[in-house]
Design an enzyme around this catalytic site. Structure first.
Site, short mmCIF file in Angstrom:
data_model
loop_
_atom_site.label_atom_id
_atom_site.label_comp_id
_atom_site.label_asym_id
_atom_site.label_seq_id
_atom_site.Cartn_x
_atom_site.Cartn_y
_atom_site.Cartn_z
N ASP A 8 15.27 -26.12 -32.17
CA ASP A 8 16.55 -26.14 -31.48
C ASP A 8 17.18 -27.53 -31.66
OD1 ASP A 8 15.29 -27.81 -29.66
OD2 ASP A 8 15.62 -26.52 -27.91
N CYS A 65 10.97 -27.82 -30.27
CA CYS A 65 12.09 -28.04 -29.35
C CYS A 65 11.84 -29.39 -28.68
CB CYS A 65 12.25 -26.89 -28.36
SG CYS A 65 10.85 -26.57 -27.25
N THR A 67 10.39 -30.21 -25.75
CA THR A 67 9.02 -30.32 -25.24
C THR A 67 8.02 -29.46 -26.01
OG1 THR A 67 9.43 -28.46 -23.76
CG2 THR A 67 9.85 -30.67 -22.86
N MET A 71 9.70 -23.10 -26.76
CA MET A 71 9.35 -22.41 -28.01
C MET A 71 8.02 -21.68 -27.88
SD MET A 71 11.57 -22.57 -30.43
CE MET A 71 12.79 -23.55 -31.35
N HIS A 98 -10.80 -21.95 -32.74
CA HIS A 98 -11.17 -21.09 -31.62
C HIS A 98 -10.17 -19.96 -31.37
CE1 HIS A 98 -14.02 -24.13 -29.46
NE2 HIS A 98 -14.10 -24.22 -30.78
N HIS A 134 -15.50 -16.13 -30.35
CA HIS A 134 -14.05 -16.40 -30.41
C HIS A 134 -13.27 -15.14 -30.77
CE1 HIS A 134 -14.89 -20.53 -29.79
NE2 HIS A 134 -15.52 -20.70 -30.94
C1 RB5 Z 1 16.69 -28.58 -24.51
O1 RB5 Z 1 17.36 -29.48 -23.68
C2 RB5 Z 1 15.26 -28.37 -24.02
O2 RB5 Z 1 15.28 -27.73 -22.79
C3 RB5 Z 1 14.47 -27.56 -25.02
O3 RB5 Z 1 14.49 -28.19 -26.25
C4 RB5 Z 1 13.01 -27.36 -24.69
O4 RB5 Z 1 12.39 -28.56 -24.39
C5 RB5 Z 1 12.71 -26.30 -23.73
O5 RB5 Z 1 11.55 -26.00 -23.42
#
Ligand code: RB5
Length: 152
Positions: A8, A65, A67, A71, A98, A134
């Site tokens: 993103d 993304c 964090t 995603m 695993h 596993h």
């Molecule tokens: C975008 O601001 C942020 O929320 C997105 O990239 C991501 O971290 C969401 O989990």
């Protein structure tokens, strides 16, 4: 290996580091975007990458993304996908050995490009251990998808 990758607006800069690395390592890359800082929704990039993996059009997927959390949540809603959010080398290796993960998620706002490159290399190079315990655990997880299909 054929690898699908998507990001993103908070992850496309790291994607621009990882795509050339994948080419350098000899992989074939399908880049579904995005390519600029204009705000977009991470599921719109997670879904096509995961679809390609499930259909066999790509062997692995990489999602980025801010964090990595959004995603990874979106990816793990797709039947057939096992996505790991990874920000360290130990987990990159362990989740292949695993969990036999087929999608890797990372957060551009969490780690630097150097560590991200090393994570990608380790995650791509490490085979699934194939260990019975596993396989058994993975089977139990994947059976949840069948249950959900029968009782949505
Ligand atoms: C975008 O601001 C942020 O929320 C997105 O990239 C991501 O971290 C969401 O989990």
């Amino acid at each position: 290996m054929k690898i699908a990758i998507g990001a993103d607006h908070a992850g496309y800069r790291l994607k621009d580091v990882i795509v050339p690395l994948l080419h350098k390592l000899g992989h074939e890359v399908s880049d579904v975007g995005c390519d600029c800082a204009d705000s977009v929704d991470y599921p719109d990039y997670a879904i096509p990458v995961c679809d390609m993996v499930v259909k066999g059009e790509a062997e692995r997927g990489i999602l980025i993304c801010g964090t990595g959390i959004g995603m990874s949540i979106a990816a793990n809603k797709t039947p057939g996908i096992r996505c790991a959010l990874v920000h360290d080398l130990f987990s990159a290796k362990a989740t292949r050995e695993h969990n036999d993960t087929n999608v890797l998620a990372m957060g551009e706002r969490v780690i630097g490009p150097g560590l991200a490159e090393e994570i990608v290399k380790v995650w791509l190079e490490t085979p699934f251990s194939g260990g019975e315990r596993h396989q058994n655990r993975i089977r139990k997880v994947m059976e949840l998808e069948d249950k959900q299909a029968l009782h949505p």
